[in-house]
Design a protein around this motif. Sequence first.
Motif, PDB file in Angstrom:
ATOM      1  N   VAL A  97       0.882  -1.158   0.000  1.00  0.00           N
ATOM      2  CA  VAL A  97       0.000   0.000   0.000  1.00  0.00           C
ATOM      3  C   VAL A  97       0.919   1.207   0.000  1.00  0.00           C
ATOM      4  O   VAL A  97       1.708   1.404   0.932  1.00  0.00           O
ATOM      5  CB  VAL A  97      -0.931   0.008   1.230  1.00  0.00           C
ATOM      6  CG1 VAL A  97      -1.741   1.295   1.284  1.00  0.00           C
ATOM      7  CG2 VAL A  97      -1.843  -1.213   1.209  1.00  0.00           C
ATOM      8  N   LYS A  99       1.594   5.510  -1.311  1.00  0.00           N
ATOM      9  CA  LYS A  99       1.001   6.810  -1.648  1.00  0.00           C
ATOM     10  C   LYS A  99       1.014   6.966  -3.156  1.00  0.00           C
ATOM     11  O   LYS A  99       1.962   6.578  -3.833  1.00  0.00           O
ATOM     12  CB  LYS A  99       1.790   7.939  -0.971  1.00  0.00           C
ATOM     13  CG  LYS A  99       1.195   9.304  -1.185  1.00  0.00           C
ATOM     14  CD  LYS A  99      -0.126   9.446  -0.463  1.00  0.00           C
ATOM     15  CE  LYS A  99      -0.696  10.849  -0.648  1.00  0.00           C
ATOM     16  NZ  LYS A  99      -2.125  10.847  -0.838  1.00  0.00           N
ATOM     17  N   TRP A 104      -4.282   6.447  -2.536  1.00  0.00           N
ATOM     18  CA  TRP A 104      -3.433   5.363  -2.050  1.00  0.00           C
ATOM     19  C   TRP A 104      -3.587   4.180  -2.990  1.00  0.00           C
ATOM     20  O   TRP A 104      -4.700   3.838  -3.389  1.00  0.00           O
ATOM     21  CB  TRP A 104      -3.808   4.968  -0.621  1.00  0.00           C
ATOM     22  CG  TRP A 104      -3.380   6.026   0.348  1.00  0.00           C
ATOM     23  CD1 TRP A 104      -4.093   7.114   0.738  1.00  0.00           C
ATOM     24  CD2 TRP A 104      -2.116   6.110   0.986  1.00  0.00           C
ATOM     25  NE1 TRP A 104      -3.339   7.874   1.602  1.00  0.00           N
ATOM     26  CE2 TRP A 104      -2.125   7.292   1.780  1.00  0.00           C
ATOM     27  CE3 TRP A 104      -0.971   5.318   0.999  1.00  0.00           C
ATOM     28  CZ2 TRP A 104      -1.044   7.675   2.557  1.00  0.00           C
ATOM     29  CZ3 TRP A 104       0.110   5.700   1.780  1.00  0.00           C
ATOM     30  CH2 TRP A 104       0.068   6.868   2.543  1.00  0.00           C
ATOM     31  N   THR A 120      -8.745   6.497   0.124  1.00  0.00           N
ATOM     32  CA  THR A 120      -8.151   6.552   1.460  1.00  0.00           C
ATOM     33  C   THR A 120      -7.172   5.402   1.670  1.00  0.00           C
ATOM     34  O   THR A 120      -7.269   4.349   1.022  1.00  0.00           O
ATOM     35  CB  THR A 120      -9.231   6.475   2.561  1.00  0.00           C
ATOM     36  OG1 THR A 120      -9.827   5.176   2.533  1.00  0.00           O
ATOM     37  CG2 THR A 120     -10.292   7.555   2.379  1.00  0.00           C
ATOM     38  N   LYS A 121      -6.276   5.611   2.603  1.00  0.00           N
ATOM     39  CA  LYS A 121      -5.310   4.576   2.955  1.00  0.00           C
ATOM     40  C   LYS A 121      -6.038   3.364   3.535  1.00  0.00           C
ATOM     41  O   LYS A 121      -5.683   2.222   3.228  1.00  0.00           O
ATOM     42  CB  LYS A 121      -4.293   5.144   3.957  1.00  0.00           C
ATOM     43  CG  LYS A 121      -3.125   4.249   4.227  1.00  0.00           C
ATOM     44  CD  LYS A 121      -2.122   4.976   5.120  1.00  0.00           C
ATOM     45  CE  LYS A 121      -0.822   4.224   5.233  1.00  0.00           C
ATOM     46  NZ  LYS A 121       0.168   4.954   6.044  1.00  0.00           N
ATOM     47  N   LYS A 122      -7.041   3.612   4.341  1.00  0.00           N
ATOM     48  CA  LYS A 122      -7.805   2.523   4.958  1.00  0.00           C
ATOM     49  C   LYS A 122      -8.422   1.620   3.888  1.00  0.00           C
ATOM     50  O   LYS A 122      -8.365   0.396   3.988  1.00  0.00           O
ATOM     51  CB  LYS A 122      -8.885   3.095   5.866  1.00  0.00           C
ATOM     52  CG  LYS A 122      -9.693   2.044   6.586  1.00  0.00           C
ATOM     53  CD  LYS A 122     -10.727   2.662   7.506  1.00  0.00           C
ATOM     54  CE  LYS A 122     -11.528   1.566   8.188  1.00  0.00           C
ATOM     55  NZ  LYS A 122     -12.565   2.094   9.056  1.00  0.00           N
ATOM     56  N   ILE A 125      -5.693  -0.441   2.239  1.00  0.00           N
ATOM     57  CA  ILE A 125      -5.240  -1.524   3.120  1.00  0.00           C
ATOM     58  C   ILE A 125      -6.238  -2.682   3.091  1.00  0.00           C
ATOM     59  O   ILE A 125      -5.847  -3.847   2.986  1.00  0.00           O
ATOM     60  CB  ILE A 125      -5.014  -1.015   4.565  1.00  0.00           C
ATOM     61  CG1 ILE A 125      -3.800  -0.078   4.610  1.00  0.00           C
ATOM     62  CG2 ILE A 125      -4.827  -2.182   5.527  1.00  0.00           C
ATOM     63  CD1 ILE A 125      -3.641   0.668   5.929  1.00  0.00           C
ATOM     64  N   VAL A 141       2.474  -1.976   4.395  1.00  0.00           N
ATOM     65  CA  VAL A 141       1.895  -0.641   4.368  1.00  0.00           C
ATOM     66  C   VAL A 141       3.020   0.384   4.481  1.00  0.00           C
ATOM     67  O   VAL A 141       3.864   0.291   5.383  1.00  0.00           O
ATOM     68  CB  VAL A 141       0.879  -0.452   5.518  1.00  0.00           C
ATOM     69  CG1 VAL A 141       0.263   0.932   5.473  1.00  0.00           C
ATOM     70  CG2 VAL A 141      -0.194  -1.534   5.466  1.00  0.00           C
ATOM     71  N   ALA A 144       3.658   7.938   3.520  1.00  0.00           N
ATOM     72  CA  ALA A 144       3.670   8.753   2.308  1.00  0.00           C
ATOM     73  C   ALA A 144       5.090   8.952   1.765  1.00  0.00           C
ATOM     74  O   ALA A 144       5.281   9.108   0.563  1.00  0.00           O
ATOM     75  CB  ALA A 144       3.013  10.100   2.568  1.00  0.00           C
TER      76      ALA A 144
END
Length: 156
Positions: A97, A99, A104, A120-122, A125, A141, A144
């Motif tokens: 994951v 940036k 993302w 979003t990062k969430k 993931i 993960v 950035a």
Amino acid sequence: MPWSMKDYPASLKNLEKPVRKKAIDITNAMIDEGYEEGRAIPIATSKAKEWAENASTDEIDDFLTHDDETERDAETERDADPSSGSGPELMNKAEHVIKHKKGWAVKAEGAKRVSEIKDTKKEAIERAKEIAAHKGTEVIVHLADGSVQRKIKTGS
């Protein structure tokens, strides 16, 4: 221009071969993602050294067996067939994951292109976990800046 083991930045010349090769791979991936070369090289060098410290001898040996000629042939095949990029060679690779300029991204280790971009990062993931669980691999993960934030083990 992608770097190779035959053409790479002078700052990588004193690194051991596996570390240099990993740093080149990471640098190329970061440049593909929009990082400036001057920023990508030191981050990639640091990450490559960290990888070498934590990698098993078998993992390093396997990594070195994929020489530049093989990589160039594979890239040529992928470029000729835009539908490729998620071939069987990526099935045992971790999902990263990272940036991305549009949010993302989820990208298999060693893949030329990201597989998905999430807002979003969430979300990224969660998607990476789904893919990694299916493949029986892990999720890595990143922050950035490209550094590793954490690793998530998944079950197959």
